[in-house]
Scaffold this motif. Structure first.
Motif, PDB file in Angstrom:
ATOM      1  N   GLN A   1      -7.413   8.042   1.764  1.00 43.26           N
ATOM      2  CA  GLN A   1      -6.808   6.885   2.436  1.00 43.26           C
ATOM      3  C   GLN A   1      -6.827   5.633   1.549  1.00 43.26           C
ATOM      4  O   GLN A   1      -7.169   4.535   1.986  1.00 43.26           O
ATOM      5  CB  GLN A   1      -7.518   6.607   3.765  1.00 43.26           C
ATOM      6  CG  GLN A   1      -7.379   7.755   4.762  1.00 43.26           C
ATOM      7  CD  GLN A   1      -8.009   7.447   6.109  1.00 43.26           C
ATOM      8  OE1 GLN A   1      -9.012   6.734   6.199  1.00 43.26           O
ATOM      9  NE2 GLN A   1      -7.401   7.981   7.171  1.00 43.26           N
ATOM     10  N   GLN A   2      -6.438   5.832   0.310  1.00 42.62           N
ATOM     11  CA  GLN A   2      -6.407   4.732  -0.659  1.00 42.62           C
ATOM     12  C   GLN A   2      -4.976   4.295  -0.999  1.00 42.62           C
ATOM     13  O   GLN A   2      -4.788   3.551  -1.953  1.00 42.62           O
ATOM     14  CB  GLN A   2      -7.119   5.157  -1.952  1.00 42.62           C
ATOM     15  CG  GLN A   2      -8.628   5.352  -1.795  1.00 42.62           C
ATOM     16  CD  GLN A   2      -9.256   5.881  -3.075  1.00 42.62           C
ATOM     17  OE1 GLN A   2      -9.224   7.086  -3.339  1.00 42.62           O
ATOM     18  NE2 GLN A   2      -9.813   4.974  -3.870  1.00 42.62           N
TER      19      GLN A   2
ATOM     20  N   SER B   1      -4.238   0.893  -2.195  1.00 43.36           N
ATOM     21  CA  SER B   1      -4.986  -0.168  -1.518  1.00 43.36           C
ATOM     22  C   SER B   1      -6.282  -0.455  -2.248  1.00 43.36           C
ATOM     23  O   SER B   1      -6.787  -1.576  -2.243  1.00 43.36           O
ATOM     24  CB  SER B   1      -5.271   0.221  -0.066  1.00 43.36           C
ATOM     25  OG  SER B   1      -5.923   1.473   0.003  1.00 43.36           O
ATOM     26  N   ASN B   2      -6.870   0.570  -2.877  1.00 42.62           N
ATOM     27  CA  ASN B   2      -7.959   0.380  -3.824  1.00 42.62           C
ATOM     28  C   ASN B   2      -7.949   1.571  -4.773  1.00 42.62           C
ATOM     29  O   ASN B   2      -7.405   2.632  -4.454  1.00 42.62           O
ATOM     30  CB  ASN B   2      -9.311   0.211  -3.128  1.00 42.62           C
ATOM     31  CG  ASN B   2      -9.851   1.523  -2.601  1.00 42.62           C
ATOM     32  OD1 ASN B   2     -10.382   2.342  -3.345  1.00 42.62           O
ATOM     33  ND2 ASN B   2      -9.725   1.723  -1.286  1.00 42.62           N
TER      34      ASN B   2
ATOM     35  N   ASP C   1      -0.977  -1.936  -7.885  1.00 41.17           N
ATOM     36  CA  ASP C   1      -1.407  -2.679  -6.691  1.00 41.17           C
ATOM     37  C   ASP C   1      -0.491  -2.418  -5.492  1.00 41.17           C
ATOM     38  O   ASP C   1      -0.927  -2.528  -4.341  1.00 41.17           O
ATOM     39  CB  ASP C   1      -1.458  -4.181  -6.995  1.00 41.17           C
ATOM     40  CG  ASP C   1      -2.593  -4.548  -7.941  1.00 41.17           C
ATOM     41  OD1 ASP C   1      -3.513  -3.721  -8.107  1.00 41.17           O
ATOM     42  OD2 ASP C   1      -2.547  -5.655  -8.519  1.00 41.17           O
ATOM     43  N   ARG C   2       0.766  -2.083  -5.762  1.00 39.70           N
ATOM     44  CA  ARG C   2       1.692  -1.791  -4.667  1.00 39.70           C
ATOM     45  C   ARG C   2       1.492  -0.376  -4.109  1.00 39.70           C
ATOM     46  O   ARG C   2       1.827  -0.117  -2.954  1.00 39.70           O
ATOM     47  CB  ARG C   2       3.139  -1.948  -5.156  1.00 39.70           C
ATOM     48  CG  ARG C   2       3.519  -3.380  -5.496  1.00 39.70           C
ATOM     49  CD  ARG C   2       4.828  -3.417  -6.271  1.00 39.70           C
ATOM     50  NE  ARG C   2       5.130  -4.777  -6.741  1.00 39.70           N
ATOM     51  CZ  ARG C   2       6.053  -5.075  -7.628  1.00 39.70           C
ATOM     52  NH1 ARG C   2       6.797  -4.102  -8.148  1.00 39.70           N
ATOM     53  NH2 ARG C   2       6.249  -6.328  -8.009  1.00 39.70           N
TER      54      ARG C   2
ATOM     55  N   THR D   1      -1.368   2.343  -0.055  1.00 41.58           N
ATOM     56  CA  THR D   1      -0.724   1.350   0.797  1.00 41.58           C
ATOM     57  C   THR D   1       0.340   2.063   1.637  1.00 41.58           C
ATOM     58  O   THR D   1       0.646   3.239   1.415  1.00 41.58           O
ATOM     59  CB  THR D   1      -0.056   0.262  -0.051  1.00 41.58           C
ATOM     60  OG1 THR D   1       0.992   0.851  -0.820  1.00 41.58           O
ATOM     61  CG2 THR D   1      -1.063  -0.422  -0.981  1.00 41.58           C
TER      62      THR D   1
END
Length: 422
Positions: free
Chosen positions: A92-93, A234-235, A230-231, A95
């Motif tokens: 779940q990383q 999320s990390n 970054d897009r 976006t």
């Protein structure tokens, strides 16, 4: 060396219509995909060619082309992105945009991993289109039929590009007899640095002068790779080194028009961003092409040898065709100084004015068109087309885009002699 200096002085003193400076910003504004550089699909453009001087008739074509559009050249790109996106999805990383991209990627990944490095339908059609345009522009070369020799690297996408081109020529005129050859015997004339080439060459490595002044470069890198990462994520904890991944994502984006999957990445990257960093990528392309330019001497020699054989009557070819890679066509463009690509500026900000990496796009090609006048063997002129457009050579002329073949040979013989003495 004295001979080369004399020829260079004559070339500098010669004013030609082809010496105009290109406005790269206007070109990119009109066609942003050209910022994809060597990943840009071939662009068919309406071009009006200069009529031959009175009394001259085209009789022979010499040609070198890069293969057409393909899947990414390396399977690792697809494999790395598949592993990374799957891991980020499971953890779940991603976006929301990254997750949507992952789902689209998963839907086509089998195709991508199967197709890596192979010619696409678009690549086939590009060479069909280039062949037909050549036939239509220079019908007098082909209208009576005749013999054509086509040689290719041993790589499948080049062999298929050759087949597409040659099949289209025969469709234009079934009287043409075309011999297609992908063989170690002919590698020296198309990909001389290939490890399977039985002829081994040693030439000096070349380094562009601007590299000593790289700190003066004013191009905008945007740190686009980081922006894209970054897009998507999320990390990035535990996902590895993101600098390389950012470049992989950009490489995937610029490759998508070649494989029919534009839109796969949504708005994770935009053409405007690729345009904004184009000058950075162009500088990098110039460096890696420049290094091996002297290793293209065997191709140039093959061009001159085969043309001279046609001119003196010992060869009955109406065309000689070659199908290779950007790593050969690009350095050949620099070696020949097409449109000023040999200028080797000291200022890195001037590189864009002498070379633009979209000139080495998919299916990019150099065509030399030979014309014979009333003087027969002693009265041969030639013009150069780069991607279908009339191009300037560093050979003295008072009749651009036409050059006397004798002057062409004199200039490049001197250049080769100089390179061999380094």
């Amino acid at each position: 060396m004295k001979r080369l200096i004399t020829t260079l002085i004559l070339a500098i003193l010669t004013l030609t219509a082809g010496a105009q400076k290109i406005d790269v910003n206007e070109v990119l504004k009109a066609c942003p995909k050209k910022a994809y550089g060597t990943d840009c699909p071939y662009q068919f453009e309406d071009v009006k060619l200069t009529k031959a001087p009175e009394g001259y008739k085209a009789f022979y074509v010499s040609h070198y082309a890069r293969h057409g559009s393909r899947y990414y050249w390396n399977s690792q790109l697809y494999q790395v992105l598949d592993s990374l996106l799957t891991k980020a999805h499971d953890n779940q990383q991603l976006t929301a945009d990254g997750e949507a991209f992952y789902q689209r990627f998963e839907a086509v990944k089998d195709e991508l991993m199967t197709g890596w490095s192979e010619l696409t339908q678009l690549g086939w059609e590009q060479h069909q289109g280039i062949a037909r345009r050549m036939y239509e522009q220079f019908p007098e070369v082909f209208e009576k039929g005749g013999n054509v020799l086509a040689i290719s690297s041993l790589v499948g996408r080049c062999v298929l590009s050759m087949s597409a081109f040659c099949q289209e020529l025969v469709q234009c005129n079934p009287k043409l007899e075309i011999r297609e050859q992908s063989s170690r015997f002919t590698l020296d004339g198309v990909v001389p640095m290939d490890g399977q080439n039985p002829v081994k060459h040693v030439y000096p490595k070349a380094h562009p002068r601007y590299e000593l002044n790289r700190d003066q470069f004013k191009g905008n890198d945007l740190q686009l790779g980081k922006m894209v990462v970054d897009r998507v994520f999320s990390n990035t904890e535990g996902l590895g080194h993101m600098g390389r991944i950012g470049e992989d994502l950009i490489n995937l984006y610029t490759s998508l028009p070649n494989i029919g999957h534009e839109g796969l990445m949504g708005n994770l990257v935009t053409d405007d961003e690729i345009v904004a960093r184009w000058e950075v990528s162009n500088l990098g392309t110039y460096s890696w092409l420049f290094e091996n330019k002297y290793y293209m001497i065997p191709i140039l020699q093959d061009i001159m040898k085969k043309a001279n054989a046609v001119i003196d009557g010992s060869s009955d070819h109406v065309a000689d065709l070659r199908f290779g890679h950007d790593s050969y066509l690009g350095p050949l463009t620099l070696l020949m100084g097409i449109n000023g690509a040999d200028k080797d500026p000291v200022d890195p900000n001037e590189v864009k004015d002498c070379y633009q990496n979209w000139q080495t796009c998919k299916a990019s090609n150099i065509q030399l068109i030979f014309y014979r006048g009333n003087g027969g063997q002693q009265d041969v002129i030639v013009k150069c087309l780069l991607n279908g457009k009339e191009a300037c050579l560093p050979v003295p002329t008072d009749n651009f885009p036409y050059y006397r073949w004798a002057d062409f040979c004199s200039y490049y013989d001197a250049l080769i002699e100089s390179a061999n003495k380094q």
